[in-house]
Scaffold this motif. Structure first.
Motif, PDB file in Angstrom:
ATOM      1  N   VAL A  49      77.253  72.014  65.140  1.00  0.00           N
ATOM      2  CA  VAL A  49      76.213  70.857  65.231  1.00  0.00           C
ATOM      3  C   VAL A  49      75.261  70.750  66.491  1.00  0.00           C
ATOM      4  O   VAL A  49      75.287  70.975  67.575  1.00  0.00           O
ATOM      5  CB  VAL A  49      77.506  69.327  66.023  1.00  0.00           C
ATOM      6  N   PHE A  55      65.948  65.943  57.603  1.00  0.00           N
ATOM      7  CA  PHE A  55      66.570  66.581  56.327  1.00  0.00           C
ATOM      8  C   PHE A  55      65.648  67.089  55.414  1.00  0.00           C
ATOM      9  O   PHE A  55      64.778  68.018  55.604  1.00  0.00           O
ATOM     10  CB  PHE A  55      67.046  65.696  55.315  1.00  0.00           C
ATOM     11  N   TRP A 180      72.950  63.355  53.839  1.00  0.00           N
ATOM     12  CA  TRP A 180      73.938  63.359  54.969  1.00  0.00           C
ATOM     13  C   TRP A 180      73.391  62.939  55.478  1.00  0.00           C
ATOM     14  O   TRP A 180      72.304  63.150  56.180  1.00  0.00           O
ATOM     15  CB  TRP A 180      74.764  64.612  55.131  1.00  0.00           C
ATOM     16  N   ILE A 323      81.168  73.898  58.645  1.00  0.00           N
ATOM     17  CA  ILE A 323      80.459  72.894  58.579  1.00  0.00           C
ATOM     18  C   ILE A 323      79.054  73.523  59.230  1.00  0.00           C
ATOM     19  O   ILE A 323      79.465  73.368  61.020  1.00  0.00           O
ATOM     20  CB  ILE A 323      81.362  71.833  59.179  1.00  0.00           C
ATOM     21  N   THR A 325      75.741  70.995  60.420  1.00  0.00           N
ATOM     22  CA  THR A 325      75.158  70.298  60.543  1.00  0.00           C
ATOM     23  C   THR A 325      74.180  69.832  62.378  1.00  0.00           C
ATOM     24  O   THR A 325      74.391  70.960  63.093  1.00  0.00           O
ATOM     25  CB  THR A 325      75.980  68.707  60.385  1.00  0.00           C
ATOM     26  N   ARG A 370      68.890  61.243  57.347  1.00  0.00           N
ATOM     27  CA  ARG A 370      69.575  62.149  57.548  1.00  0.00           C
ATOM     28  C   ARG A 370      69.045  63.678  58.085  1.00  0.00           C
ATOM     29  O   ARG A 370      68.004  63.919  58.271  1.00  0.00           O
ATOM     30  CB  ARG A 370      68.513  62.764  55.717  1.00  0.00           C
ATOM     31  N   THR A 373      72.600  69.629  56.451  1.00  0.00           N
ATOM     32  CA  THR A 373      73.664  69.869  55.946  1.00  0.00           C
ATOM     33  C   THR A 373      74.504  71.153  55.268  1.00  0.00           C
ATOM     34  O   THR A 373      74.252  70.916  54.067  1.00  0.00           O
ATOM     35  CB  THR A 373      75.390  68.214  56.513  1.00  0.00           C
ATOM     36  N   TYR A 396      77.993  60.419  52.734  1.00  0.00           N
ATOM     37  CA  TYR A 396      77.598  61.114  53.817  1.00  0.00           C
ATOM     38  C   TYR A 396      77.325  60.878  55.000  1.00  0.00           C
ATOM     39  O   TYR A 396      76.293  60.966  55.125  1.00  0.00           O
ATOM     40  CB  TYR A 396      77.576  62.702  53.152  1.00  0.00           C
ATOM     41  N   THR A 397      78.174  61.072  56.483  1.00  0.00           N
ATOM     42  CA  THR A 397      77.737  60.579  57.456  1.00  0.00           C
ATOM     43  C   THR A 397      78.444  61.595  58.183  1.00  0.00           C
ATOM     44  O   THR A 397      79.594  62.330  57.804  1.00  0.00           O
ATOM     45  CB  THR A 397      77.700  59.593  57.844  1.00  0.00           C
ATOM     46  N   HIS A 398      78.186  61.821  59.330  1.00  0.00           N
ATOM     47  CA  HIS A 398      78.978  62.312  59.860  1.00  0.00           C
ATOM     48  C   HIS A 398      80.629  62.435  60.558  1.00  0.00           C
ATOM     49  O   HIS A 398      81.531  63.392  60.639  1.00  0.00           O
ATOM     50  CB  HIS A 398      78.710  62.254  61.876  1.00  0.00           C
TER      51      HIS A 398
END
Length: 446
Positions: A49, A55, A180, A323, A325, A370, A373, A396-398
């Protein structure tokens, strides 16, 4: 009915339940969720993270696919003063600096203004009210730019693709999400708490409870320990606790000593092929690894490159899902309104005083902006692009990560927000690709 007829009916039912195959080039076969065989592909999950980028600020200039919802072919402008009708406007350009000159506002009050053009959106606000026009005003007001619109516009400027060599290479090699959302329209630690526990327990700012093991909720780290699933929070934090150490349980259980390790240990474990089932990585913040101003983008890219190449060389690579993000947008502009009227993690609310002296109370039923991710694995398609969620709440989110982990390892659903969040197991393919990049380009020399 004959046995043969029963078999045929069963096969037809399975075919109807299976999600459709999808591939940009007609070759990639997505996993059949109904069979659950995607679970056999992923043995280890790694989550990194990073900090404070929207974004648009990162991916707004990507043009390797024409369906990325960025800023290519679009005009995204903000008034210099959103409270004055007819105020001069400035528009986003692909000229973002390696080191941002300022750290844009990203507390709840500031984010309200960035989204709605007011500190006080109505409690029943819908997405049509989200103007996304307050980024430049907040930047100019906070840093008293004295009418210097060029400097204030840094809040909405974005990077040209060639300036993000590492991130673009990963996006082209794996799956990029362009819808995301951060879990909270506010700062770092409430978002990191939602990402690791499905709630911030009513916290809407980076207060002292996050530095004193004082968040009294059940987290993914506690869940995994209760289930006997190995985990380590590798951390290089300075001035902040690693995310696992937000929680009272981590201290009282002794996990803060046994399961929180320095980042240097990550590289040792990756090389040896001994990473745990769940790896969670905290970068240093905020000087050289995290992208959080005044971190240089070049140094953040170099850090991501080092993490990826360690995983790519890991003997566990073909069983690993990585992943990548960002915790929140950091006050940098984005043109897409975030979803509203979503389930909160619990019934707690958060209040703060806005710059105008009036109170704001937030019920955690709106998502944040956003954030970039990526889903990285030999089992995901090359140059993949994922828009809206395909299941559950269709976003989609955390907390999508927590829901995915619950499905993968048969864990409890921690909170209503987790259960609502879309998961992404349908992006895991049937066979591992053998052509994934071993090394990434060097960061762009600004």
């Amino acid at each position: 009915m004959s046995a043969r007829s029963l078999v045929l009916l069963g096969l037809l039912a399975l075919a109807a339940a299976a999600p459709p195959s999808h591939n940009n080039e007609g070759e990639w076969q997505h996993e059949d969720e109904a069979k659950g065989s995607w679970k056999s592909k992923i043995k280890n999950v790694v989550v990194l993270v990073e900090e404070n980028r929207s974004f648009d600020s990162f991916c707004g200039g990507f043009n390797y696919r024409n369906d990325i919802d960025g800023l290519v072919g679009k005009t995204f402008c903000n008034p210099v003063n959103a409270s004055i009708p007819g105020s001069p406007t400035v528009c986003a350009k692909p000229i973002a600096n390696d080191v941002a000159p300022d750290d844009p506002p990203h507390g709840l009050s500031g984010v309200n203004y960035q989204i709605f053009g007011t500190f006080h959106p109505p409690s029943n606000a819908d997405m049509s009210m989200e103007k996304m026009n307050g980024f430049v005003t907040e930047q100019a007001t906070t840093f008293k730019s004295g009418g210097n619109a060029t400097r204030a516009a840094e809040a909405i400027n974005y990077y040209a693709p060639e300036h993000l060599r590492v991130f673009e290479a990963l996006a082209k090699e794996y799956v990029l999400f362009d819808k995301w959302y951060a879990a909270v329209p506010g700062p770092t630690n409430p978002n990191r708490a939602y990402l690791t526990a499905g709630t911030s327990h009513g916290h809407g700012r980076n207060d002292a409870d996050f530095t004193t093991f004082n968040i009294p909720v059940r987290s993914i780290f506690q869940q995994l320990s209760e289930k006997g699933i190995s985990w380590i929070n590798y951390s290089n934090t300075t001035g902040f606790l690693p995310d696992a150490d937000f929680y009272t349980w981590t201290k009282t259980s002794g996990a803060s000593t046994t399961n929180v390790k320095p980042l240097s240990q990550f590289y040792t474990d990756a090389e040896a092929g001994t990473l745990p089932k769940f790896t969670y990585i905290n970068p240093e913040c905020c000087s050289y690894q995290s992208f959080h101003p005044p971190s240089a983008t070049t140094e953040g890219e170099a850090f991501v490159k080092k993490i990826y190449e360690a995983l790519r060389s890991d003997p566990q690579w073909e069983e690993t899902l990585f992943i990548l993000t960002f915790d929140e947008h950091g006050g940098f502009g984005d043109h897409v309104p975030p979803p509203v009227n979503v389930p909160a993690g619990d019934d707690l609310t958060y209040s703060e005083k806005a710059p105008d002296g009036k109170n704001i109370t937030f019920d955690f039923k709106r998502l944040g902006m956003r954030v970039p991710t990526l889903l990285i694995s030999p089992f995901v398609e090359k140059m993949g692009l994922e828009h809206k969620g395909q299941n559950y709440g269709k976003e989609y989110t955390h907390t999508s990560i927590l829901h995915f982990l619950a499905n993968l390892w048969d864990l409890d659903i921690l909170t209503p927000r987790v259960g609502w969040s879309s998961t992404f197991e349908h992006l895991i393919g049937k066979t591992a690709r053998k052509d994934t990049l071993r090394t990434l380009p060097d960061a762009y020399p600004f």
